[in-house]
Design a protein around this motif. Sequence first.
Motif, mmCIF file in Angstrom:
data_model
loop_
_atom_site.group_PDB
_atom_site.id
_atom_site.type_symbol
_atom_site.label_atom_id
_atom_site.label_comp_id
_atom_site.label_asym_id
_atom_site.label_seq_id
_atom_site.Cartn_x
_atom_site.Cartn_y
_atom_site.Cartn_z
ATOM 1 N N UNK A 30 9.861 0.740 -4.324
ATOM 2 C CA UNK A 30 9.680 2.253 -4.589
ATOM 3 C C UNK A 30 9.550 2.710 -3.044
ATOM 4 N N UNK A 31 8.867 1.941 -2.013
ATOM 5 C CA UNK A 31 8.893 2.479 -0.786
ATOM 6 C C UNK A 31 10.331 2.876 -0.153
ATOM 7 N N UNK A 36 -0.442 10.024 -0.326
ATOM 8 C CA UNK A 36 -1.933 9.498 -1.094
ATOM 9 C C UNK A 36 -1.716 8.670 -2.275
ATOM 10 N N UNK A 37 -2.852 7.968 -2.660
ATOM 11 C CA UNK A 37 -2.757 7.170 -3.912
ATOM 12 C C UNK A 37 -3.949 7.306 -4.501
ATOM 13 N N UNK A 82 0.318 -2.017 3.304
ATOM 14 C CA UNK A 82 -0.399 -0.838 3.295
ATOM 15 C C UNK A 82 -0.680 -0.096 1.814
ATOM 16 N N UNK A 83 0.416 0.181 1.406
ATOM 17 C CA UNK A 83 0.404 0.889 0.068
ATOM 18 C C UNK A 83 -0.736 0.223 -0.894
ATOM 19 N N UNK A 120 -2.938 8.390 3.308
ATOM 20 C CA UNK A 120 -2.300 7.554 3.990
ATOM 21 C C UNK A 120 -1.656 8.109 5.313
ATOM 22 N N UNK A 121 -1.493 7.495 6.465
ATOM 23 C CA UNK A 121 -1.766 6.073 6.570
ATOM 24 C C UNK A 121 -3.267 5.696 6.573
ATOM 25 N N UNK A 122 -3.555 4.496 6.537
ATOM 26 C CA UNK A 122 -4.914 3.960 6.743
ATOM 27 C C UNK A 122 -5.078 3.587 8.212
ATOM 28 N N UNK A 123 -6.244 4.002 8.752
ATOM 29 C CA UNK A 123 -6.616 3.705 10.038
ATOM 30 C C UNK A 123 -7.003 2.352 10.496
#
Length: 387
Positions: free
Chosen positions: A189-190, A198-199, A326-327, A343-346
């Motif tokens: 997917x990515x 976002x998710x 990360x996803x 996203x992204x996560x810090x």
Amino acid sequence: MINVAVIGTGSISTKHIAGFKQFADRCKVVALMDIYPEKSKKLNEQYNLNADIYSDHQELLKREDIDVVSICTPPYTHASLTVDSLNAGKHVLVEKPMASSLKECDEMNAAAKTNHKILSVIAQNRFLSPMFKLKNVLDSGELGKIAHAQIDSFWWRGHSYYDLWWRGTWEKEGGGCTLNHAVHHIDLLQWMMGAPTDVTAITTNVMHDNAEVEDLSVAIFRFSKGRLGQVTSSVVHHGEEQQLVFQGEKARVSVPWKVKASIAKENGFPHDESDISLEKKIEDIYDRYPKLQHEEHTGQIDNFLTAVEKGEPVLIDGEQGRRTLELIMAIYKSANTGQTVKLPLAKDDPFYTSEGVKANVRHFFEKKNNIENFSDNTITTGTLNRH
């Protein structure tokens, strides 16, 4: 000649060993390591390797003649084994998922950079001819704007699947079907759609009360320009009918391969007949892309060996492995907080570290059974892209 060591001789290692043996003129498996040496001895005989057997990876890494380490162990060991191997001056091919946390991914990528060595993460479904063909179609622009991606990562695993000692726990497996099965499709997917913004997700366990982790999840990704992606991850779907469907402005395409280009009537409803001309054009783009010479694990091993030999980039490096993880971590965060995750996560996010993940995820059930090894470890896989 590239000398290869395989660490971890469970079921997935057979894919690696068979792949390396396809290139006997370029590489040789010279060492096998497992905490259960009898498993290594069995594979050594089965594949007629004449390799040395180790039960300690540190002893194996002392060998200066080993160029490549292929890591086929449970996810919670990937980071330490990879960093140790890179620091010992070896190139590394590591199984999916890359690691149990983003922090570990960063440590692995830093070690690769510091030691000037190649780190590649297994994502064998990219090395399938229909996947490259589909990517070529999407990149052509003939579909127009992509509105929606539907990813069905459907697998089925019986109740006993999670009886194996390291499976079904947040500590050792790092997650359930989202991390360990849908990782393939989330990578695709990515690769095809780019990074989402976002998710929103839900996870559950409906069929495996011998596991702490999820056996079913649904996630909605939002991409730029209003595009959406929907991923269902499962080990409860009989038949394992997996698919990737991309709905474009002008047509839809999918793997297993199908193309449809609707034409609107004056009132907006679809005509009975589709746009045959556009469908043929898309079919031609799909058909023109050549079939890969080597596919799945063998295809990725070929790509990896070429990178080692020629100093060329690998198709899937540690940075791409990290993006996929990360996803997945964002899915877990959303499902366990009930919130949409940006996203992204810090690095200060609780879901950046293994400790943070374990402290913030739901245990659906407590693991009941612990089997050291199954008598039959044969892998059977789903139907994605076999048509």
